[in-house]
Design an enzyme around this catalytic site. Structure first.
Site, mmCIF file in Angstrom:
data_model
loop_
_atom_site.group_PDB
_atom_site.id
_atom_site.type_symbol
_atom_site.label_atom_id
_atom_site.label_comp_id
_atom_site.label_asym_id
_atom_site.label_seq_id
_atom_site.Cartn_x
_atom_site.Cartn_y
_atom_site.Cartn_z
ATOM 1 N N SER A 329 34.959 38.914 62.536
ATOM 2 C CA SER A 329 34.062 40.075 62.571
ATOM 3 C C SER A 329 33.812 40.709 61.211
ATOM 4 O O SER A 329 32.928 41.561 61.079
ATOM 5 C CB SER A 329 34.619 41.124 63.527
ATOM 6 O OG SER A 329 34.629 40.631 64.849
ATOM 7 N N ASP A 353 25.349 45.395 76.655
ATOM 8 C CA ASP A 353 26.582 44.648 76.410
ATOM 9 C C ASP A 353 27.462 44.717 77.658
ATOM 10 O O ASP A 353 28.252 45.647 77.830
ATOM 11 C CB ASP A 353 27.321 45.220 75.207
ATOM 12 C CG ASP A 353 28.611 44.466 74.901
ATOM 13 O OD1 ASP A 353 28.983 43.562 75.676
ATOM 14 O OD2 ASP A 353 29.264 44.788 73.887
#
Length: 635
Positions: A329, A353
């Protein structure tokens, strides 16, 4: 009576003939000798006189003093000291080497390792090669041997400069080490035309700064013309050209910061690189575990070599430079910035999401199974929504992402002044065509872009590249080449030369897009995944946590306790501070240790706390002023 006279006359005649023959023979010999003397002294006088002159004059090389290495505050990282050594030339021995060593051992202490190493090196050396037998003789031992040296032809006592690394294992992968000149080194020196400058030298830079800055550190060899007797005994010095010492190097490294960072990796494997964004100077460069470079100076012994070489932790590998990893990430801020710059997605555009992204029937899930609901770019970075970036990857496209990320140094050689840097992999459709031979393997699939967008898949970068990209982001797109040597100081003239002074390039980035990414990264530390690690910090930093898979789970749930330790996820973190005026940018990885937020971020906090401490900065300012005043005084 008559017969007696006749016999006497006959004997006299024979004697006379012998005398004449002997006289003629002597005359011929003297004539030949005279002719030979005339030939040598008259006809061949010039050539033989020159050869005779060369025979009586020995040209002795004088190795130069190697330049020393200091950190940015003047702390010694590599220095030299004088040392007495005993070396042996086998061709000059009048007894077998074993017998000589036994006899010499009665005068000078020779340890079992001295003997073992000597005989090992003797087997690999020529008859006329000088082989080290014992070093670090004290004054008493040296004087005692000198008094008895006539008993040991072929054994030579000499003084030399010896390298020493007083910081031990600290910054070992930066400094590297020197070692005995090998056959490969000799071939390289011969090819490069530098062999003459190494006459009399026994060591050369092997790794790290010692290798990449070898020519600068080595200096120039001097010579001494000495008149000697037929037995080789020196009579007088005819001419001397002094050696030129090597230049000293001042590194950008801060050994205090280096040791603070190294202490955080005790018992762990990993890497950390800290850079000053405004200059590109590397402030800390950690590869854990490390090693003691002093072991290599005179050739490492078998036992220590096996410990280092056979260790499963691989302490000899320069992890920030050579190790390549998926960066997880920590790649997301750069992907988001690419989307903004390329106009692929607006900062306020929200996507749903539900905890996963579905493509062609395949689900790509969020780490930990979290679901964040409607998510915009800022929130996606703060909470590290994988789903947001899964969906963003195909919108940007792998080739466009490649071209954008390349500007920050991902998948590129940064040009840092260390040897052995790896390029890593910044994937693209062109890269895949070249990387695979079979046509069916060369095709790029959209699902592969999904993984690339979250720092996984084919992505494989060095920690140096991640730290450099973070530094460039902190400096608004100004790319300063990362470097460790900041200054070269000539010890004779006092002249100081800086190494990197101008940017390599500047990335054309819109300020409003940079502000969006930097604000989101600041909130990662204020209220996001790294909030606990940076709670109560007296400065505002910006960063991004990351966790990278070592192997594919293939849809299974990750349980660290059920997985072999060396197959567990890597913990990563990248950050810079302070936000308003970045003075330090870093990237770090702790191998197989789990979440970046809980393992890697606290290490960065410790490093930032040290570097941004008001007391340290005040002390640093005083040091800079003192060094400037000293430089003015020398001038």
């Amino acid at each position: 009576m008559f017969e007696f006279k006749k016999t006497t006359h006959h004997l006299k005649r024979r004697l006379l003939i012998r005398v004449v023959v002997a006289g003629v023979f002597a005359a011929v010999c003297f004539a030949g000798l005279g002719w030979r003397l005339w030939h040598l002294q008259v006809e061949r006088y010039e050539g033989l006189a020159e050869r005779a002159d060369r025979n009586r004059i020995a040209v002795v090389p004088i190795p130069p003093r190697r330049g020393e290495i200091f950190d940015r505050n003047g702390e010694v990282l590599a220095r030299n000291y004088r040392d007495y050594t005993l070396s042996v030339t086998r061709a000059h021995l009048d007894v077998p080497p074993e017998q000589m060593v036994d006899a010499l051992g009665e005068l000078v202490y020779l340890s079992p390792s001295n003997r073992r190493r000597f005989f090992q090196n003797l087997k690999q050396s020529g008859h006329y090669t000088s082989v080290l037998l014992r070093n670090n003789l004290n004054d008493t031992e040296a004087s005692w041997f000198a008094a008895h040296s006539y008993k040991f032809p072929g054994v030579e006592l000499s003084a030399r400069w010896v390298r020493e690394y007083p910081q031990g294992e600290s910054a070992a992968h930066v400094l590297g080490y020197v070692g005995r000149i090998s056959e490969d080194d000799l071939e390289t020196l011969e090819k490069e035309g530098r062999m003459g400058n190494y006459r009399g030298s026994s060591t050369i830079g092997k790794k790290g700064i010692e290798k990449t800055w070898e020519e600068t550190l080595h200096g120039r060899t001097g010579i001494e013309e000495v008149e000697v007797t037929a037995t080789g005994r020196p009579v007088r010095t005819l001419k001397r050209t002094d050696p030129v010492p090597g230049s000293d190097l001042v590194l950008s490294l801060d050994i205090g910061l280096q040791k603070v960072a190294e202490a955080q990796f005790a018992g762990r494997r990993g890497a950390l690189v800290a850079i000053e964004p405004s200059s590109g100077e590397v402030l800390a460069f950690v590869s854990a575990p490390s090693f003691d470079p002093n072991l290599f100076i005179d050739g490492i012994d078998v036992e220590n070599w096996r410990k280092l070489n056979d260790s499963p932790d691989h302490p000899l590998i320069n992890r920030p430079l050579y190790g390549t990893y998926p960066i997880g990430s920590t790649y997301k801020p750069f992907v988001a910035l690419a989307a903004l710059e390329l106009g692929k997605r607006g900062p306020n555009e929200r996507i749903s999401d539900p905890g996963y992204f579905e493509l062609a029937g395949q689900r790509f899930r969020n780490a930990g199974g979290a679901a964040y609901g409607p998510t915009n770019m800022h929130r996606a970075i703060v909470v590290s929504s994988d789903t947001y970036f899964y969906s963003l990857g195909p919108e940007i496209g792998v080739d466009a992402l490649h071209d954008f990320s390349k500007q920050f140094g991902f998948g590129q050689i940064t040009g840092i002044d260390l040897d052995g840097e790896r390029r890593g992999v910044l994937p693209s459709t062109d890269w895949k065509r070249k990387a695979y031979k079979k046509p069916e393997q060369q095709h790029w699939y959209t699902g592969e872009t999904v993984s690339v967008a979250v720092g996984q898949g084919y992505n494989s970068f060095t920690l140096l590249q991640l730290a450099q990209a973070t530094s460039v982001l902190a400096s608004n797109g100004v790319y300063m080449q990362p470097h460790l040597v900041s200054q070269i100081e000539n010890p004779q003239s006092g002249r100081v030369e800086r190494t990197v002074t101008q940017p390599s390039h500047v990335i054309d980035l819109k300020p409003e897009n940079l502000a969006i990414i930097r604000n989101a990264m600041a909130d990662v530390l204020r209220s996001g995944t790294a909030r606990r690690a940076f709670a109560g910090a007296p400065y505002q930093a910006a960063g991004k946590t990351g966790t990278a898979q070592v192997y594919s789970l293939r849809g299974a749930k990750y349980k660290a306790s059920e997985i072999d330790e060396r197959l567990r996820d890597h913990a990563l973190f990248m950050a810079y501070a302070p936000v308003e005026n970045p003075k330090i940018a870093l990237a770090l990885i702790v191998e197989n240790s789990g979440w970046g937020a809980t393992v890697a971020a606290p290490i960065a906090r410790t490093v930032f706390d040290y570097w941004l401490s008001p007391d340290r900065e005040h002390q640093q300012d005083e040091t800079v002023v003192a060094q400037a005043q000293a430089a003015e005084g020398n001038q």
